[in-house]
Design an enzyme around this catalytic site. Sequence first.
Site, mmCIF file in Angstrom:
data_model
loop_
_atom_site.group_PDB
_atom_site.id
_atom_site.type_symbol
_atom_site.label_atom_id
_atom_site.label_comp_id
_atom_site.label_asym_id
_atom_site.label_seq_id
_atom_site.Cartn_x
_atom_site.Cartn_y
_atom_site.Cartn_z
ATOM 1 N N TYR A 1 -5.365 3.253 7.346
ATOM 2 C CA TYR A 1 -4.571 2.125 6.868
ATOM 3 C C TYR A 1 -4.557 0.934 7.833
ATOM 4 O O TYR A 1 -4.036 -0.112 7.513
ATOM 5 C CB TYR A 1 -3.155 2.531 6.458
ATOM 6 N N CYS B 1 49.467 25.241 -12.482
ATOM 7 C CA CYS B 1 48.573 24.254 -13.077
ATOM 8 C C CYS B 1 48.923 22.863 -12.546
ATOM 9 O O CYS B 1 50.090 22.469 -12.555
ATOM 10 C CB CYS B 1 48.729 24.302 -14.593
ATOM 11 N N GLU C 1 0.848 -1.197 0.000
ATOM 12 C CA GLU C 1 0.000 0.000 0.000
ATOM 13 C C GLU C 1 0.883 1.247 0.000
ATOM 14 O O GLU C 1 2.078 1.187 0.305
ATOM 15 C CB GLU C 1 -0.931 -0.001 1.216
ATOM 16 N N CYS D 1 50.011 23.441 -22.397
ATOM 17 C CA CYS D 1 49.586 22.550 -21.297
ATOM 18 C C CYS D 1 48.946 21.284 -21.869
ATOM 19 O O CYS D 1 47.969 21.363 -22.612
ATOM 20 C CB CYS D 1 48.599 23.277 -20.394
ATOM 21 N N LYS E 1 2.578 4.638 1.067
ATOM 22 C CA LYS E 1 2.978 5.236 2.347
ATOM 23 C C LYS E 1 2.767 6.745 2.242
ATOM 24 O O LYS E 1 3.459 7.424 1.477
ATOM 25 C CB LYS E 1 4.442 4.916 2.656
ATOM 26 N N LYS F 1 11.431 2.930 0.478
ATOM 27 C CA LYS F 1 11.518 4.374 0.216
ATOM 28 C C LYS F 1 12.049 4.582 -1.194
ATOM 29 O O LYS F 1 13.054 3.978 -1.577
ATOM 30 C CB LYS F 1 12.480 5.040 1.207
HETATM 31 S S1 IVH Z 1 1.359 0.976 8.663
HETATM 32 C C1 IVH Z 1 3.951 0.201 12.280
HETATM 33 N N1 IVH Z 1 0.680 2.108 6.436
HETATM 34 O O1 IVH Z 1 4.529 5.775 8.289
HETATM 35 C C2 IVH Z 1 3.466 1.530 11.929
HETATM 36 N N2 IVH Z 1 1.949 3.385 7.968
HETATM 37 O O2 IVH Z 1 7.255 5.296 9.144
HETATM 38 C C3 IVH Z 1 3.156 1.639 10.483
HETATM 39 N N3 IVH Z 1 2.402 5.687 7.205
HETATM 40 O O3 IVH Z 1 3.884 6.095 11.685
HETATM 41 C C4 IVH Z 1 1.750 1.575 10.239
HETATM 42 N N4 IVH Z 1 1.284 5.538 5.335
HETATM 43 O O4 IVH Z 1 2.304 7.271 10.110
HETATM 44 C C5 IVH Z 1 1.331 2.261 7.605
HETATM 45 N N5 IVH Z 1 -0.099 2.986 4.449
HETATM 46 C C6 IVH Z 1 0.572 3.135 5.588
HETATM 47 C C7 IVH Z 1 1.208 4.356 5.924
HETATM 48 C C8 IVH Z 1 1.899 4.430 7.131
HETATM 49 C C9 IVH Z 1 2.007 6.328 6.112
HETATM 50 C C10 IVH Z 1 3.224 6.276 8.283
HETATM 51 C C11 IVH Z 1 2.673 6.028 9.649
HETATM 52 C C12 IVH Z 1 3.816 5.516 10.457
HETATM 53 C C13 IVH Z 1 4.998 5.866 9.603
HETATM 54 C C14 IVH Z 1 6.131 4.900 9.820
#
Ligand code: IVH
Length: 665
Positions: free
Chosen positions: A229, A409, A115, A431, A117, A315
């Site tokens: 989420y 140089c 999913e 040169c 992030k 990432k």
């Molecule tokens: S799952 C275990 N799903 O990313 C905690 N987190 O770097 C993770 N985040 O604190 C929960 N989108 O705020 C999850 N689809 C997603 C997310 C997500 C953003 C953030 C969340 C968490 C942080 C961790």
Amino acid sequence: MGKIEDHKRIIKLRQEIARLRDAYHTENTPNVTDDVYDSLTRELRELLKKRPEFNDINAPENRIAGKPLDKFLKVKHQSRMLSLNDAFSYEELYDWEKRIKKLLPQNSKFEYFCEVKFDGLAVSLIYENGKFVRGTTRGDGLVGEDITQNLKTIESIPLFLPPDKGGFRGVLEVRGEALMSKKTFTALNKKNKKDGKTLFANTRNAAAGSLRQLDPQLAKERHLNFVAYDMSSLPFTQNHSQKHEILRELGFKVEKLEAKCKSLPEVIKFIEKFAKVREKFPYGTDGIVISIDDLKLQEVLGVIGKAPRFMVAFKYPAEKATTIVKNIIVNVGRTGALTPLAIFEPTLVAGSTVSKATLHNMDQIERLGLRIGDTVVIEKAGDVIPKVVEVLTRLRTGKEKKFIMPKNCPVCEGKVEKKELVAYYCVNKKCPAKNERFLDHFVSVFEIYELGPKILRRFKDEGLITDAADIFTLTKEDIVPLERFGEKSAENIIEEIKNKKKVSLAKFLWALGILHVGEETARDLAVNFGTLEKVIASASLDLVEIDSIENIGPAVSKSLHSFFTDKNNLHFIEKLKKNGVVVEKMEKVKAGKFTGKTFVLTGTLLEMSREIAKEKILALGGKVSGSVSKNTSYVVAGVDSGSKLTTAQKLGVKILDEKEFLKLL
Ligand code: IVH
């Protein structure tokens, strides 16, 4: 680095990471981007891998960032709000898979769930018997801030859950991300700028800033959104993906782009699919969350430190990264210009390893305040050459050294002179570095592709050529005896040289490597003079004539004068001609409907580039100038035209918009 140095660096990195984290999580005012923060943490992680004796469970990197603010009521979370471990490459994903496979019963079958992030503010929502009763920030993971009133203003957070859906009673926790869309963010910053208020650095900060202030009305005005989420497990939930379905049924917004994947190659496909739409995505995102879909297996894997083992955040490659400048060396270009070059500890940025970047000139070094040994931020967007954009002075140890431009140089030890404000040159005409670069430049302008830099160097070392003119008298018999050159490759080289003997005047002037005469200027000169003889005659005698050409300033005319009055250069040109180089004259453009008319182009044209517009004007006999004067016939004003448009208005010069210009064409 030795152990002591590594330890010192670890301490410095820890301090800086803790400072940045605080600024990021508690004050919503980061002074570096996430990429830079990630890059420093990565360096720390790697150093700790090398020196595990300095690991410290109490160190800031092992704690969840952010402390609750005093102004809000503090609330203990029902279960800890965790962080995620990051994977910065596919290799790191495979490492993660290897680790979890070791921990699961042999041959366990499982699926991944992918999913988006989101890059916002993590919040937890508590529903009691279907009623929204409390919403909190993550805080330090154990205790968060009660921001219920502000969250109630977000329309995508249901205040009541439908009693007939979900099949649960009692307390339900929903976790997700509070977000500001990119569109709202841009509008908000535009307004803040107009009102003289501070600007938010990114959508995450804008969302966090809007929710972590005490006025719900203000929060409402910010048009925030919430995507869910995760939710607490119910007796019948078996998979993470199933939770997403239930959340949807309950009326929460859950991102459509998600996928169940059977293997990491499928996960990678998803990652790449999202990468294509990421920029256009309405919300800020910073990766893909990948989890083991089966909740039982999630439980088996559990949590280690601050993060679950069953989830990882992929990432996307950072466009910015940090690294240490190990040295600054100096390159000598074809005009003799000395260019400082930063040599780095190799680092990964925008998907490729970078180990050096040009610093352009002394001025740039001074502007950055850069010293050898400094930790710097480097930036690379797409295919663009990396550049140093910032020095992280807080990571200095005191051992950094100032860079001084050498007096001689570095290649021939010839004298170095400062010309103009910031440029240093090796003034030795012989040169070898200058000559080598010149050869490379010459053959590339002549488009003799068979002669790459390596082959040119070889021919020079073997004594086959002493200068660029010798290239045109090479024969197959010269090349065949050389080791690693066969009949065929020798033939190809000779054939290509033969075919490239004829060049346009513009290319010829460009190939000569005259200081300040690049492709553009060479073309302007060619258009104005038509033949090489005329260029030489004017450059050596009449400076005024050259100066008066559009786009050509005094620096160019001075440089042309000194080039064409130097006997060696004139000999070189004669030798080229004698060896068969033919310089075609530039056909004077026949009179056209723009003859006698001068145009100035300003702003961005939408239908064609300014380059093309210029060519079209020239082809019709017109001239294009860089500045507006009384003698300008037309100013063509594209989008975002600046001062040239104002000058034209003042002088009463006719202004054409792009449509009118196209009509005239
Ligand atoms: S799952 C275990 N799903 O990313 C905690 N987190 O770097 C993770 N985040 O604190 C929960 N989108 O705020 C999850 N689809 C997603 C997310 C997500 C953003 C953030 C969340 C968490 C942080 C961790």
